[in-house]
Motif scaffolding. Sequence first.
Motif, PDB file in Angstrom:
ATOM      1  N   LEU A 227     -34.493  31.561   0.400  1.00  0.00           N
ATOM      2  CA  LEU A 227     -35.453  32.665   0.260  1.00  0.00           C
ATOM      3  C   LEU A 227     -36.876  32.137   0.175  1.00  0.00           C
ATOM      4  O   LEU A 227     -37.106  30.967  -0.092  1.00  0.00           O
ATOM      5  CB  LEU A 227     -35.146  33.472  -1.008  1.00  0.00           C
ATOM      6  CG  LEU A 227     -33.735  34.041  -1.125  1.00  0.00           C
ATOM      7  CD1 LEU A 227     -33.583  34.809  -2.429  1.00  0.00           C
ATOM      8  CD2 LEU A 227     -33.410  34.933   0.055  1.00  0.00           C
ATOM      9  N   SER A 228     -37.815  33.038   0.402  1.00  0.00           N
ATOM     10  CA  SER A 228     -39.215  32.680   0.235  1.00  0.00           C
ATOM     11  C   SER A 228     -39.942  33.883  -0.353  1.00  0.00           C
ATOM     12  O   SER A 228     -39.305  34.822  -0.843  1.00  0.00           O
ATOM     13  CB  SER A 228     -39.812  32.276   1.578  1.00  0.00           C
ATOM     14  OG  SER A 228     -41.133  31.795   1.393  1.00  0.00           O
ATOM     15  N   LEU A 229     -41.241  33.843  -0.297  1.00  0.00           N
ATOM     16  CA  LEU A 229     -42.055  34.966  -0.775  1.00  0.00           C
ATOM     17  C   LEU A 229     -43.089  35.238   0.312  1.00  0.00           C
ATOM     18  O   LEU A 229     -43.320  34.389   1.175  1.00  0.00           O
ATOM     19  CB  LEU A 229     -42.731  34.600  -2.102  1.00  0.00           C
ATOM     20  CG  LEU A 229     -41.781  34.487  -3.304  1.00  0.00           C
ATOM     21  CD1 LEU A 229     -42.472  33.838  -4.485  1.00  0.00           C
ATOM     22  CD2 LEU A 229     -41.237  35.843  -3.698  1.00  0.00           C
ATOM     23  N   PRO A 230     -43.714  36.429   0.284  1.00  0.00           N
ATOM     24  CA  PRO A 230     -44.641  36.763   1.380  1.00  0.00           C
ATOM     25  C   PRO A 230     -45.654  35.661   1.690  1.00  0.00           C
ATOM     26  O   PRO A 230     -46.350  35.168   0.802  1.00  0.00           O
ATOM     27  CB  PRO A 230     -45.321  38.023   0.851  1.00  0.00           C
ATOM     28  CG  PRO A 230     -44.259  38.674   0.037  1.00  0.00           C
ATOM     29  CD  PRO A 230     -43.544  37.537  -0.645  1.00  0.00           C
TER      30      PRO A 230
ATOM     31  N   ARG B  45     -49.218  43.881  -4.075  1.00  0.00           N
ATOM     32  CA  ARG B  45     -48.990  42.987  -2.944  1.00  0.00           C
ATOM     33  C   ARG B  45     -49.604  43.554  -1.662  1.00  0.00           C
ATOM     34  O   ARG B  45     -50.211  42.837  -0.875  1.00  0.00           O
ATOM     35  CB  ARG B  45     -47.493  42.784  -2.755  1.00  0.00           C
ATOM     36  CG  ARG B  45     -47.190  41.648  -1.835  1.00  0.00           C
ATOM     37  CD  ARG B  45     -45.752  41.434  -1.740  1.00  0.00           C
ATOM     38  NE  ARG B  45     -45.069  42.729  -1.722  1.00  0.00           N
ATOM     39  CZ  ARG B  45     -43.773  42.856  -1.580  1.00  0.00           C
ATOM     40  NH1 ARG B  45     -43.039  41.792  -1.481  1.00  0.00           N
ATOM     41  NH2 ARG B  45     -43.197  44.032  -1.556  1.00  0.00           N
TER      42      ARG B  45
ATOM     43  N   GLU C 177     -41.374  43.681   6.877  1.00  0.00           N
ATOM     44  CA  GLU C 177     -42.132  42.527   6.375  1.00  0.00           C
ATOM     45  C   GLU C 177     -41.383  41.818   5.244  1.00  0.00           C
ATOM     46  O   GLU C 177     -41.482  40.605   5.097  1.00  0.00           O
ATOM     47  CB  GLU C 177     -43.523  42.973   5.904  1.00  0.00           C
ATOM     48  CG  GLU C 177     -44.442  43.270   7.084  1.00  0.00           C
ATOM     49  CD  GLU C 177     -45.859  43.582   6.670  1.00  0.00           C
ATOM     50  OE1 GLU C 177     -46.053  44.138   5.573  1.00  0.00           O
ATOM     51  OE2 GLU C 177     -46.776  43.276   7.448  1.00  0.00           O
TER      52      GLU C 177
ATOM     53  N   SER D 180     -40.386  37.872   5.687  1.00  0.00           N
ATOM     54  CA  SER D 180     -40.840  36.848   4.727  1.00  0.00           C
ATOM     55  C   SER D 180     -39.708  36.357   3.828  1.00  0.00           C
ATOM     56  O   SER D 180     -39.945  35.629   2.875  1.00  0.00           O
ATOM     57  CB  SER D 180     -42.000  37.388   3.888  1.00  0.00           C
ATOM     58  OG  SER D 180     -41.586  38.518   3.167  1.00  0.00           O
ATOM     59  N   ARG D 181     -38.484  36.732   4.138  1.00  0.00           N
ATOM     60  CA  ARG D 181     -37.293  36.325   3.374  1.00  0.00           C
ATOM     61  C   ARG D 181     -37.448  36.681   1.886  1.00  0.00           C
ATOM     62  O   ARG D 181     -37.073  35.928   1.005  1.00  0.00           O
ATOM     63  CB  ARG D 181     -37.017  34.819   3.547  1.00  0.00           C
ATOM     64  CG  ARG D 181     -36.641  34.458   4.977  1.00  0.00           C
ATOM     65  CD  ARG D 181     -36.225  33.013   5.074  1.00  0.00           C
ATOM     66  NE  ARG D 181     -37.352  32.127   4.900  1.00  0.00           N
ATOM     67  CZ  ARG D 181     -37.316  30.965   4.288  1.00  0.00           C
ATOM     68  NH1 ARG D 181     -36.186  30.533   3.756  1.00  0.00           N
ATOM     69  NH2 ARG D 181     -38.385  30.208   4.189  1.00  0.00           N
ATOM     70  N   ASN D 182     -37.993  37.858   1.652  1.00  0.00           N
ATOM     71  CA  ASN D 182     -38.298  38.279   0.292  1.00  0.00           C
ATOM     72  C   ASN D 182     -37.401  39.421  -0.177  1.00  0.00           C
ATOM     73  O   ASN D 182     -37.369  39.749  -1.362  1.00  0.00           O
ATOM     74  CB  ASN D 182     -39.775  38.728   0.247  1.00  0.00           C
ATOM     75  CG  ASN D 182     -40.220  39.112  -1.131  1.00  0.00           C
ATOM     76  OD1 ASN D 182     -39.990  38.379  -2.087  1.00  0.00           O
ATOM     77  ND2 ASN D 182     -40.824  40.276  -1.281  1.00  0.00           N
TER      78      ASN D 182
ATOM     79  N   HIS E 234     -35.055  38.856  -3.110  1.00  0.00           N
ATOM     80  CA  HIS E 234     -35.771  38.779  -4.392  1.00  0.00           C
ATOM     81  C   HIS E 234     -35.969  40.165  -4.980  1.00  0.00           C
ATOM     82  O   HIS E 234     -35.808  40.376  -6.180  1.00  0.00           O
ATOM     83  CB  HIS E 234     -37.155  38.140  -4.195  1.00  0.00           C
ATOM     84  CG  HIS E 234     -37.114  36.647  -4.068  1.00  0.00           C
ATOM     85  ND1 HIS E 234     -36.401  35.845  -4.915  1.00  0.00           N
ATOM     86  CD2 HIS E 234     -37.719  35.811  -3.196  1.00  0.00           C
ATOM     87  CE1 HIS E 234     -36.565  34.584  -4.574  1.00  0.00           C
ATOM     88  NE2 HIS E 234     -37.357  34.530  -3.520  1.00  0.00           N
TER      89      HIS E 234
END
Lengths: 253, 272
Positions: free
Chosen positions: A92-95, B21, B91, B95-97, B100
């Motif tokens: 995973l990542s964050l924006p 954000r 989005e 962003s692979r979010n 989360h």
Amino acid sequence: MAESFQEVLVTEGVSKCYLPGHPYAVKEVNLSLGRGEILSVVGPNGAGKSTLIQMMLGLLIPDSGRVRIFGHDVARDRRRMAHRINYASTDLSLPYSLTVRENLLTYALIYNMKKARERVESLLSFLDLESFADRKVGALSTGQVARMGIAKALVNDPEILFLDEPTATLDPEISGQLRHLLGSMVRERGMALLYTSHNMREVERFSDRIILMRRGEIAAEGTASTLMERFRTGDLEELFLLLAGEREVEVGG
Amino acid sequence: MDSPPSVSLFAWRPLAGILYRQVVLYRRSLPRWMEIFYWPLLDLLVWGFLTLYLKKIPSFLPSAVVSLLGALLLWDMLYRAQQGISVMFLEEIWSRNLIHLLVAPVTPYHIVLGAILSSFGKVLLSSTVAATLAYFLFSFKIFSLGVNLLFFVGALLAMGWSLGIMTTAVILRFGQEAEVLAWGVIFLFQPFSAVFNPVGVLPPLAAAISRIVPASYVFEGMRSLLTAGTLPVHDLLMAYLLDGVYLAGAIFLYSRVIARARRKGFHLKLGS
């Protein structure tokens, strides 16, 4: 499995099969995690580690059995415990367009943290991220992204932390520092840590208890020394290779 | 074991986090600002010049010509409302979010509500600029619709958000292969929305379809108000009634897809 006062997470015969007629991704897994404990779940690719963690996080519902966290059935009542746990994964990542500081603030707010800005600043300092705190995620190295992911996972001061291969992209020095920090959080604050890794030396040194998975089932469970003794291997690496191979392992040792 | 209180569905901080954000994303990104202003400006110029030309043709009713610009401004609001939801969701995937967010103590409904609020802000910004330009460049006053404008806009936003939620559900179910819907789904409704032409000129089948599209009542109502000076209340009520059906359908679809995703795990592969 009975839940004692120390157990914060219990899985009771948890199974998951994605496609009817196909092998189970996770089959009849019973395990528990105690407060202040570091539990490593290891196994070759496809062993079912990720599926197991996803069920613990409430991202997936088990076909049978259940996961209880702080006594709540995760599949039914995730919202009652979601603010007390957190998760980081190298997948995973964050924006990308936000800086590390902005991403952490976003999640501090999402986790409903009071004094969110103060929390972010203390995390940046605690994890030594200040040098790249104002850099956009898209400009970070893989290792820095991983460290930011761990910072995000600590933003709500979780009581249970799930880390999926947290050190896979970190250099040995940073990995060592991170293990030290996480270890101190576990010992001092009683945080429970469940993590996966393919680095058997790290697992051997860092974990209180290890669960070895293979083909969706728990193949063995114990401390590093008891496992090596039981399987008569010189180190965990050898045991891992034994598991990853086709040789049959006597389940339960 | 005593538990601290869980995050309420109406807690403001999680929503503030989702909105924060978006604000940061727009604060420093020129391409994002262009996305808000560029297309409306170009559309406005093209249609504005066309109205200037049409006004010179004696057989054209001036009020009918003017309604083209009103239709354009309202259509853009509908388009942006739908896109605001779907693209924000995309989005998260890019962003692979997304995971989360799904692990966080918010529900998928917080995420949608955050997207709705964020898209409302973008629509407000974009429409204010477009309406101001329409006034200065082509002397078109969208506010001549009076307070009725708010009812029109409300009905269009509700339709746009419903389609945005439906599109999000389809992307969640079928993955990024379906992402073209985020940009294209609204155009499926355009021919039946009577944006620039009355429903009366549509062929029978198209006219019948337009009767179940909320936007068609809004655009008919706008034309009636601009040309005849009367607001067909029945049309507006129909628009809101259909919006209610669309919204209920969208939430139902979204809930079903989320529930199925948790059983099948297809959402876990998105963006990987």
